[in-house]
Design an enzyme around this catalytic site. Structure first.
Site, PDB file in Angstrom:
ATOM      1  N   THR A  73       0.996  -1.116   0.223  1.00 53.87           N
ATOM      2  CA  THR A  73      -0.084   0.101  -0.134  1.00 53.87           C
ATOM      3  C   THR A  73       1.086   1.187   0.009  1.00 53.87           C
ATOM      4  O   THR A  73       1.792   1.528  -0.401  1.00 53.87           O
ATOM      5  CB  THR A  73      -1.154  -0.237   1.101  1.00 53.87           C
ATOM      6  OG1 THR A  73      -0.620  -0.382   2.252  1.00 53.87           O
ATOM      7  CG2 THR A  73      -1.738  -1.004   0.948  1.00 53.87           C
TER       8      THR A  73
ATOM      9  N   LYS B 198       4.064  -7.613   3.794  1.00 51.22           N
ATOM     10  CA  LYS B 198       3.631  -5.699   3.797  1.00 51.22           C
ATOM     11  C   LYS B 198       3.629  -4.817   4.633  1.00 51.22           C
ATOM     12  O   LYS B 198       2.659  -5.273   5.788  1.00 51.22           O
ATOM     13  CB  LYS B 198       2.218  -5.232   2.955  1.00 51.22           C
ATOM     14  CG  LYS B 198       0.835  -5.816   3.267  1.00 51.22           C
ATOM     15  CD  LYS B 198       0.099  -4.816   4.354  1.00 51.22           C
ATOM     16  CE  LYS B 198       0.850  -3.647   3.220  1.00 51.22           C
ATOM     17  NZ  LYS B 198       0.226  -2.901   4.045  1.00 51.22           N
TER      18      LYS B 198
ATOM     19  N   THR C 207       2.730  -8.022  12.518  1.00 46.94           N
ATOM     20  CA  THR C 207       2.355  -6.797  12.115  1.00 46.94           C
ATOM     21  C   THR C 207       1.954  -6.681  10.713  1.00 46.94           C
ATOM     22  O   THR C 207       2.001  -6.600   9.239  1.00 46.94           O
ATOM     23  CB  THR C 207       3.330  -5.450  12.112  1.00 46.94           C
ATOM     24  OG1 THR C 207       3.167  -3.848  11.670  1.00 46.94           O
ATOM     25  CG2 THR C 207       4.502  -5.669  11.215  1.00 46.94           C
TER      26      THR C 207
END
Length: 407
Positions: free
Chosen positions: A153, A179, A190
């Site tokens: 992203t 990511k 995470t």
């Protein structure tokens, strides 16, 4: 252990694909698929945020209540979080589409999403993306890399790594991709991480390995103090390496843990170093703490301190901010015993000794802090426990990125 080139397709039997489904982004890929030629045992760790995205709930059911998994479908751009029953239904629709075209059970399909919270995903585009990726599934390293790119992203670089070890005379490969750049402050892992291995290992031991390792790897990363609604790490093992199945702790399990730790540590550092707007990876090592819990708390307190992160961005050896952050962490220690060092490729410098400045050279300190990877090392002289946390500097660009993320 040998570090090799690759990611999720490095291990035997794993294939990947990517496509541009135009879920939110234009002119780039935004969906990825990871597939195993044979069913896998699966392990997972998930966000502790009370607000859990629909894919988290779906994956928890697959991992905890079903014996096997064989595919992962991931989209970027929209998180499918805070979307109610409709959003959860879209997870099922995604799994159903993958199951139909791949010829596998729907309850063996894991799904993951990342991006804007609160928007419904365009399920027609998701289904079309699944149909487009299935024929393109490939076991090449390039296919794995394209998958790693598709799940980005605000990430600026793709994140993947792979290693090989020998277990029972067989070559075992572990590879992964992830990511993560913002909304990073996990209590389990995470953002999104996918790790694949051809090791033969029981589901129980696979989950034990992942749950134990997460504590010292993904759990020690913080970019901005925000725990995501979508945090997920999935670990799939298909057994195609042909080693004797690992069913208990011992030498073979330890070797597997070593490889998994390397993968997860590398991916964690890649996330921290690519924090939104970041110019430097900021590593904090605590030595000589009384307990492991104290060491973890101290390292996280420093790595999440906004004032310390800003000082790292300014290449300013403002050590008072570090001592202050340790002081409000809740850990009891003697500040007049603490030694502090700054270290990078440019050298290592003792900044304070027994809680007092050493009279260090500011120019030398600035030179050390001007590298793109910087470490602060604090020796508490209270015991023998250690911990390492990873974060990044705090820059103007972090605010710019997050001020208009939805537009």
């Amino acid at each position: 252990m040998e570090i090799i080139t690759g990611g999720v397709t490095a291990a035997k039997g794993f294939k990947a694909a990517a496509t541009a489904a135009e879920i939110k982004y234009k002119g780039r890929t935004d969906m990825a698929m990871v597939y195993s030629e044979v069913p896998c045992v699966a392990a997972g760790t998930f966000t502790t945020n009370v607000v859990k995205a629909a894919p988290v709930k779906w994956d928890q059911d697959v991992v905890y209540n079903h014996p096997a998994a064989q595919a992962v479908i991931c989209n970027s751009g929209i998180a499918n979080a805070c979307t109610g029953a409709e959003g959860y239904g879209y997870c099922k629709a995604t799994a159903d589409a993958a199951a139909e075209i791949l010829g596998i059970p729907a309850d063996s399909v894991l799904v993951a999403s990342t991006g804007v919270i609160g928007m419904q995903i365009p399920i027609d585009r998701i289904v079309n993306g699944v149909k487009a990726m299935a024929p393109k599934l490939d076991g090449s390293l390039e296919a794995g890399t394209e998958a790693a790119k598709a799940i980005m992203t605000t990430d600026t670089v793709k994140k993947e790594v792979a290693v090989q070890i020998e277990i029972g005379g067989k070559t075992v490969t572990v590879g992964g991709m992830c990511k993560g750049s913002g909304m990073i402050h996990p209590n389990m892992c995470t953002m999104l991480g996918f790790v694949t291995t051809d090791a033969a290992i029981s589901k129980e031991m696979l989950q034990k390995a992942l749950s134990a390792n997460i504590k010292d790897t993904f759990n020690m990363v913080s970019v901005d103090g925000d725990t995501s609604t979508n945090d997920t790490v999935l670990l799939l093992a298909n057994g195609m390496a042909g080693n004797l199945e690992i069913t208990e702790e011992g030498a073979d399990f330890d070797k597997f843990m070593e490889a998994l730790n390397y993968i997860n540590t590398c991916l964690s550092k890649k996330i921290a170093g690519d924090g939104e707007g970041a110019t430097a990876l900021f590593e904090v090592k605590i030595l000589g703490a009384k307990t492991k819990e104290d060491a973890v708390t101290l390292s996280k307190s420093v790595v999440t301190s906004s004032l310390t992160k800003a000082a790292i961005y300014g290449h300013d050896a403002n050590w008072g901010r570090i001592l202050c952050a340790m002081g409000y962490s809740g850990v009891q220690f003697d500040p007049e015993k603490v030694d502090l060092y700054f270290e990078s490729r440019a050298g290592k410098l003792k900044i304070i000794e027994n809680g007092v400045s050493t009279g260090y050279d500011e120019a030398e300190a600035t030179k050390i802090l001007s590298e793109d990877e910087v470490t602060a090392i604090a020796d508490m002289k209270m015991g023998d426990a250690t911990a390492t946390a990873w974060g990044c500097d705090l820059t103007y660009d972090y605010v710019k990125i997050n001020a208009d993320y939805r537009s």
